[in-house]
Design a protein around this motif. Structure first.
Motif, PDB file in Angstrom:
ATOM      1  N   GLN A  17      -0.084  -7.188   6.744  1.00  0.00           N
ATOM      2  CA  GLN A  17       1.040  -8.105   6.903  1.00  0.00           C
ATOM      3  C   GLN A  17       1.772  -7.938   8.232  1.00  0.00           C
ATOM      4  O   GLN A  17       2.739  -8.653   8.502  1.00  0.00           O
ATOM      5  N   MET A  49      -1.560  -2.982   2.462  1.00  0.00           N
ATOM      6  CA  MET A  49      -0.709  -4.155   2.649  1.00  0.00           C
ATOM      7  C   MET A  49       0.181  -4.049   3.893  1.00  0.00           C
ATOM      8  O   MET A  49       0.528  -5.065   4.505  1.00  0.00           O
ATOM      9  N   SER A  72      -5.790  -5.211  -1.963  1.00  0.00           N
ATOM     10  CA  SER A  72      -4.581  -6.019  -2.050  1.00  0.00           C
ATOM     11  C   SER A  72      -4.905  -7.370  -2.680  1.00  0.00           C
ATOM     12  O   SER A  72      -6.078  -7.761  -2.801  1.00  0.00           O
ATOM     13  N   ARG A 118      -4.316 -10.197  -1.307  1.00  0.00           N
ATOM     14  CA  ARG A 118      -4.910 -11.045  -0.279  1.00  0.00           C
ATOM     15  C   ARG A 118      -6.389 -10.739  -0.071  1.00  0.00           C
ATOM     16  O   ARG A 118      -7.207 -11.648   0.125  1.00  0.00           O
ATOM     17  N   GLY A 153      -0.272  -4.767  -3.014  1.00  0.00           N
ATOM     18  CA  GLY A 153      -1.513  -4.037  -2.788  1.00  0.00           C
ATOM     19  C   GLY A 153      -1.241  -2.570  -2.560  1.00  0.00           C
ATOM     20  O   GLY A 153      -0.106  -2.098  -2.660  1.00  0.00           O
ATOM     21  N   THR A 177       5.938  -1.676  -2.745  1.00  0.00           N
ATOM     22  CA  THR A 177       4.914  -2.316  -3.566  1.00  0.00           C
ATOM     23  C   THR A 177       4.407  -1.328  -4.600  1.00  0.00           C
ATOM     24  O   THR A 177       4.302  -0.129  -4.304  1.00  0.00           O
ATOM     25  N   GLY A 217       0.972 -10.393  -1.235  1.00  0.00           N
ATOM     26  CA  GLY A 217       1.412  -9.227  -0.477  1.00  0.00           C
ATOM     27  C   GLY A 217       1.287  -7.921  -1.226  1.00  0.00           C
ATOM     28  O   GLY A 217       1.296  -6.850  -0.618  1.00  0.00           O
TER      29      GLY A 217
END
Length: 464
Positions: free
Chosen positions: A115, A111, A378, A380, A106, A60, A104
């Protein structure tokens, strides 16, 4: 003699003993970010070593892009080649990339746990020193250098020397205003930044067992600032409740098997450690750093230390730190005017951190002379905070609500505290220039940072 949590995970991942204290370890999970990940992937491929286990690698972008509000693409030009390389290499080898704007994405150390990529009993590495964060979920996690990163990409293994074991126990209840950030800063202040060198640290005690998972991640995040690469908290029902149902956590019958195994991981009652240290929580107050090292830390109601009364071997460093920070020894640190407040980073950008800061901010307004940023960890977390209305709490109080990323923690993305300006930051490092050339950084918890923004000065959150 019983076995420690660290030894149980380490021993189960040894592929072979290489002699002279070195072993070859299997690595269960490799996390990549844009600063080091794309470069390492390209280097491995160019050398003829494509990823051996792409399904165990996840990436990421977080370090090099701007967190400017409304950002939809990479907006910091120097980072563009890095993210471009990362996209090309992960796509070519089927490595899962949580890209900008995608669910997802971040900060890599935020993250992963959210997750379920981070699991108890696993080995996890990343080209970033704060990989120790993941140990808060009972994983053996540590940061690695560029050559080690290439080796893991090519083989899904790495050569390591086994460290000694240290246990830091926090006993008692958290006092008002005290958080996991205060606990770990207090510990570093007591022991120093070299205390963990050569050790893997396990955090234990009644206060640690009472912490939620996100607070345990904060605790382990600063392990590296104590000189150790690995910090861990034994998994328990709190861990399993947090993990259950997350994207990459085991499901169905496999979940039951996983939990049964995880319950065998905590250190045995008769396990022995090479070093033990215990802290009575009655002695832990809200903390604030005063100097240019995480060990330069005091309770917020204390006076700025005088180098003449400090350890002789540290007097020179204390004097230099005070000069850089523009502080006078003997004066109260509370009330010191601040210019910037940063709430974010892999240390303190989770939903619980934002809630704690919002609780202080709600119904108030930041001081006019303060620039205050809130950077969720993130995509989320940002969405969850907005669903709860936390973004409006901050913006109504004059804070800037930004996009997910590392942001002002490390100033590698154009987001810096101006020279000579004073910042209260929820990040993990207050080194000279960490938040920008000439920036003066004070580390604190999210609630303490929020209090500083409201008061326009370093403040004791217990009074708010």
């Amino acid at each position: 003699m019983g076995t420690t949590l660290f030894d149980k995970i380490w021993d189960s991942h040894v592929i072979t003993d290489l002699g002279n204290g070195f072993v070859l370890l299997h690595i269960d999970r490799l996390l990549l970010h844009d600063m080091s990940g794309g470069k390492a992937l390209k280097e491995a491929i160019d050398k003829g070593y494509p990823p051996s286990q792409p399904r165990l690698i996840y990436g990421t972008p977080d370090h090099t892009m701007s967190t400017k509000p409304g950002r939809t693409e990479h907006t910091h030009p120097p980072g563009l080649p890095l993210i471009k390389s990362m996209r090309e290499t992960t796509s070519a080898y089927g490595i899962k990339l949580f890209d900008l704007g995608q669910d997802g994405q971040g900060i890599v150390h935020v993250m992963g746990p959210e997750q379920g990529l981070t699991l108890p009993g696993t080995t996890l590495v990343c080209g970033d020193s704060h990989t120790s964060t993941h140990g808060g979920m009972g994983a053996l996690a540590f940061g690695i250098g560029s050559s080690e990163l290439v080796h893991v990409i090519a083989t899904q293994t790495m050569v390591q020397r086994k460290p000694k074991r240290m246990r830091a126990s926090f006993e008692g209840k958290l006092m008002p205003g005290v958080t996991a950030k205060d606990m770990i800063l207090h510990l570093i202040g007591e022991l120093g930044t070299a205390a963990g060198t050569g050790y893997s640290v396990e955090y234990a005690g009644s206060a640690v067992r009472a912490l939620p998972v996100e607070a345990r991640l904060t605790l382990c995040n600063l392990t590296i600032e104590m000189g150790a690469r690995t910090g861990m908290v034994a998994p328990d029902d709190t861990t399993y409740e947090y993990l259950n149902g997350r994207d990459y956590a085991p499901k169905g019958a496999m979940w039951d098997r996983a939990v049964a195994h995880w319950r065998t991981l905590p250190s045995d009652p008769d396990a022995e450690f090479d070093r033990e240290h215990t802290i009575d929580m009655k002695n832990v107050a809200p903390q604030i750093t005063w100097g240019t090292s995480p060990e330069h830390v005091i309770a917020v109601d204390r006076a700025i230390p005088d180098p003449r009364t400090g350890p002789e071997e540290k007097r020179g460093a204390w004097e230099a730190a005070l000069q850089y920070q523009g502080l006078e020894p003997g004066k109260p640190i509370e009330g010191t005017q601040v210019d910037w407040v940063f709430i974010g980073s892999c240390t303190n950008s989770r939903i619980s951190d934002l809630r704690a800061a919002a609780e202080i901010v709600k119904g108030r307004h930041k001081a006019d002379h303060v620039t205050a940023w809130v950077v969720p960890g993130s995509v989320r977390i940002k969405a969850e905070a907005e669903a709860e209305g936390l973004d409006r709490v901050f913006t109504d109080a004059g804070f800037e609500w930004r996009e997910p990323g590392c942001s002002m923690c490390l100033a590698s993305n154009g987001e810096r505290v101006p020279p000579g300006k004073r910042s209260v930051s929820t990040s993990n490092r207050n080194f000279v220039g960490r938040q920008g050339p000439g920036a003066r950084t004070h580390l604190a918890s999210p609630a303490m940072a929020a209090a500083a923004a409201i008061k326009g000065a370093i403040a004791d959150v217990r009074k708010i």
